[in-house]
Design an enzyme around this catalytic site. Structure first.
Site, mmCIF file in Angstrom:
data_model
loop_
_atom_site.group_PDB
_atom_site.id
_atom_site.type_symbol
_atom_site.label_atom_id
_atom_site.label_comp_id
_atom_site.label_asym_id
_atom_site.label_seq_id
_atom_site.Cartn_x
_atom_site.Cartn_y
_atom_site.Cartn_z
ATOM 1 N N ASP A 1 0.879 -1.170 0.000
ATOM 2 C CA ASP A 1 0.000 0.000 0.000
ATOM 3 C C ASP A 1 0.913 1.215 0.000
ATOM 4 O O ASP A 1 1.590 1.490 0.988
ATOM 5 C CB ASP A 1 -0.870 -0.050 1.259
ATOM 6 C CG ASP A 1 -1.826 1.136 1.354
ATOM 7 O OD1 ASP A 1 -1.602 2.138 0.650
ATOM 8 O OD2 ASP A 1 -2.775 1.050 2.152
ATOM 9 N N TYR B 1 -0.242 -0.673 14.794
ATOM 10 C CA TYR B 1 -1.131 -0.816 13.640
ATOM 11 C C TYR B 1 -0.676 0.086 12.493
ATOM 12 O O TYR B 1 -0.604 1.296 12.652
ATOM 13 C CB TYR B 1 -2.581 -0.470 14.019
ATOM 14 C CG TYR B 1 -3.504 -0.710 12.858
ATOM 15 C CD1 TYR B 1 -3.713 -2.000 12.390
ATOM 16 C CD2 TYR B 1 -4.129 0.344 12.207
ATOM 17 C CE1 TYR B 1 -4.532 -2.241 11.306
ATOM 18 C CE2 TYR B 1 -4.958 0.117 11.121
ATOM 19 C CZ TYR B 1 -5.154 -1.183 10.673
ATOM 20 O OH TYR B 1 -5.950 -1.414 9.595
ATOM 21 N N LYS C 1 -3.739 -3.282 7.486
ATOM 22 C CA LYS C 1 -3.811 -4.741 7.493
ATOM 23 C C LYS C 1 -2.791 -5.298 6.506
ATOM 24 O O LYS C 1 -2.184 -4.565 5.731
ATOM 25 C CB LYS C 1 -5.227 -5.181 7.124
ATOM 26 C CG LYS C 1 -6.114 -5.336 8.341
ATOM 27 C CD LYS C 1 -5.686 -6.517 9.213
ATOM 28 C CE LYS C 1 -6.386 -6.465 10.566
ATOM 29 N NZ LYS C 1 -5.796 -7.338 11.565
#
Ligand SMILES: O=C(COP(=O)(O)O)[C@@H](O)[C@H](O)[C@H](O)COP(=O)(O)O
Length: 382
Positions: free
Chosen positions: A11, A228, A231
């Site tokens: 990403d 985090y 994902k």
């Protein structure tokens, strides 16, 4: 001469939130891969996306974890991230956890699925790419494809498949792996892979001749980064046909939109919805988690195809079921079992919120003390 198929994804920034890859970033990556093809670093390539993940599909003869191939992918992501920054796209460079490239991409953020094989006279492969979920999402379908005769008729009918398959399972918390044979160790396998956040099927081999049939990208970004950062949006390669599961047996495993972890803020269970490439965009509640499947043939390292496998009315009912599940589970709002279990929430921003409450708890009693976890390697006798 062996062929290596490398699927590497990251990403690097996306349009209108964590939604969809911008075509200009694909064009930037394309320049790098075209140059690498001219320089014989890679033999062929195809670039695509699922949601906010840029996917580089490459063939070459350099084997797995090759420095030149990985550096090419890194440069493609860097160039794409540069464009993402110029365009002010969201989370530009998100998955590029390191400033500089060294050796190979392991631990640097991008997800990697690579498989090296002798090409069969016809070499059909399926590449699955998911957004808003994590690698363990493939545990259940992989079990169905390679170990469940109710899904895969070939396990009963085809003598080459009848002996079964070997599953390599990685324990991402301990950094250990184990190989389990099916059908005889099916229950042991299920005892582990039923906890898909920790035990991830990484590779599958045909037992009769050790032929590698599948590989999954097992990188867990949050475990690498310790917090985090999105994902892990896994990719998976499966070789098909002629003594391996047929294309239709592979796709059959995706006719139920099973609940997978991910979705909004990487913190919720939601149905994994198989979609055509045109619908590979996260929308509702940043999802629901999406899965794209592209079919290729590989001939002398040339990628022939793809065909967009879920672009088919045969999957309309699966998508409809996914919508029904979405409506139902969303009604739970911030409650489990829609929201993930506490252990998984450790890698989200929730602990920051809980921390603020810590000093307001008053000691009451010892009767609720917890026992050591059944999976922790310390003995409960100690
Ligand atoms: O899970 C998500 C993104 O994951 P991804 O990048 O696709 O791996 C999203 O749901 C975001 O967590 C959510 O949009 C909030 O994002 P921020 O505003 O915190 O960046």
């Amino acid at each position: 001469m062996k062929t290596t198929l490398s699927v590497i994804k990251a990403d690097i920034g996306s349009l209108a939130g964590h939604h969809v890859v911008h075509p200009d970033t694909i064009a930037a990556a394309n320049k790098v891969l075209a140059e690498a093809k001219r320089n014989n670093i890679i033999s062929d390539y195809y670039i695509t996306f699922v949601g906010d993940d840029l996917q580089l599909i490459m063939t070459h003869e350099r084997g797995e974890l090759d420095t030149k191939v990985h550096e090419t992918a890194w440069n493609a992501f860097k160039e794409a991230a540069k464009v993402a920054k110029e365009l002010g796209l969201y989370a530009a460079g998100q998955d590029l956890l390191s400033d500089s490239f060294s050796g190979n991409l392991r631990g640097m953020g991008p997800g990697i699925a690579e498989i090296e094989f002798e090409e069969r006279p016809a070499e059909p492969v399926v590449i699955f790419m998911a957004d808003k979920t994590e690698p363990g999402a493939y545990n259940l379908p992989l079990y169905k494809i390679f170990a469940d005769p109710f899904n895969t008729a070939g396990l009963v009918i085809d003598p080459t498949m009848h002996e079964g398959y070997k599953f390599e399972v990685l324990d991402v918390r301990e950094g250990e792996s184990i190989i389990l044979n099916t059908p005889e160790e099916s229950y042991d396998l299920l005892a582990l892979i039923g906890t898909p956040s920790r035990y991830i099927i990484r590779r599958v081999y045909r037992k009769a001749d050790n032929l590698q049939a599948s590989v999954v990208s097992v990188e867990r970004l949050n475990l690498i980064a310790g917090k985090y950062v999105g994902k892990d949006d896994p990719v998976m390669i499966i070789r098909a046909q002629h003594g391996l599961p047929a294309l239709g047996e592979i796709l059959e495993a995706f006719t139920v939109p099973y609940l997978v972890p991910g979705w909004m803020r990487g913190s919720h269970y939601g149905p994994l919805m198989p979609v055509p490439q045109k619908d590979a965009r996260a929308t509702r509640f940043d999802g629901p988690p999406r899965l794209v499947g592209l079919g290729f043939n590989i001939k002398n390292r040339r990628l022939v195809g793809p065909t967009d496998l879920f672009d088919d009315p045969a999957f309309d009912e699966v998508r409809r079921t996914a919508q029904i599940i979405t409506d139902y589970i969303r009604k739970h709002g911030p409650f489990m079992p829609h929201r993930l279990e506490p252990e998984e929430m450790e890698y989200t921003t929730l602990p920051l919120v809980i921390e603020k409450l810590r000093n307001r708890f008053k000691k009451e009693t010892d009767m609720y003390k917890t026992k050591p976890s059944m999976y922790s390697h310390e003995s409960s006798q100690e």
